[in-house]
Write a protein that holds these residues in place. Structure first.
Motif, PDB file in Angstrom:
ATOM      1  N   ARG A 100      -7.106  -3.414  -1.242  1.00  0.00           N
ATOM      2  CA  ARG A 100      -7.195  -2.057  -0.697  1.00  0.00           C
ATOM      3  C   ARG A 100      -8.378  -1.928   0.266  1.00  0.00           C
ATOM      4  O   ARG A 100      -8.265  -1.291   1.310  1.00  0.00           O
ATOM      5  CB  ARG A 100      -7.293  -1.031  -1.827  1.00  0.00           C
ATOM      6  N   ASN A 160       0.828  -1.202   0.000  1.00  0.00           N
ATOM      7  CA  ASN A 160       0.000   0.000   0.000  1.00  0.00           C
ATOM      8  C   ASN A 160       0.865   1.255   0.000  1.00  0.00           C
ATOM      9  O   ASN A 160       0.582   2.213  -0.691  1.00  0.00           O
ATOM     10  CB  ASN A 160      -0.929  -0.007   1.213  1.00  0.00           C
ATOM     11  N   LEU A 191      -1.507  -4.346  -4.912  1.00  0.00           N
ATOM     12  CA  LEU A 191      -2.780  -4.624  -4.260  1.00  0.00           C
ATOM     13  C   LEU A 191      -3.901  -4.613  -5.289  1.00  0.00           C
ATOM     14  O   LEU A 191      -3.894  -3.796  -6.204  1.00  0.00           O
ATOM     15  CB  LEU A 191      -3.099  -3.565  -3.198  1.00  0.00           C
TER      16      LEU A 191
END
Length: 91
Positions: free
Chosen positions: A76, A25, A71
Motif C-alpha cells: 500500500r 488496491n 496488498l
C-alpha cells in the motif's frame, strides 16, 4: 545500495506489476480466479505474483482450496508513492 533500489523498481516495471497492484488496491482481497477473470491475464498473473510476493508487496493466504491475495502494508505504501508520481506527471 542505490543499485539495489533501481533493480527492484525495474522488476515492477518489467513485469507489469503496477497493474496488478492497482487491481488489488481497488478490489481488496481477491482469489486467483477474480484476478484473472476481471483485470489481469493469467500469463501476467503467474509471471507477476511471484515478484510481488518476493518484494513483500502482496501476501498470499491459503485457505484450501482457495488462494487469496492482498496488498501488504508495504504494498500500500509503494502504491501511494506511485500515485504521487502519477500526480506529478499529470500536473
Amino acid at each position: 545500495m542505490k543499485r539495489q533500489y533501481t533493480e527492484k523498481i525495474v522488476k515492477l516495471e518489467q513485469t507489469g506489476a503496477i497493474k496488478l497492484l492497482l487491481f488489488l488496491n481497488e478490489r481488496g482481497e481477491c482469489k486467483t480466479w477474480d484476478i484473472t477473470k476481471n483485470g489481469v491475464s493469467q500469463p501476467t498473473f503467474y509471471r507477476v505474483m511471484p515478484v510481488l510476493k518476493e518484494l513483500g508487496l502482496v501476501e498470499e493466504v491459503v485457505d484450501p482450496p482457495r488462494r487469496i491475495f492482498r496488498l501488504t502494508e508495504k504494498g500500500r505504501r509503494v502504491l501511494e508513492k506511485l500515485m504521487e508520481v502519477e500526480e506529478i506527471l499529470s500536473s
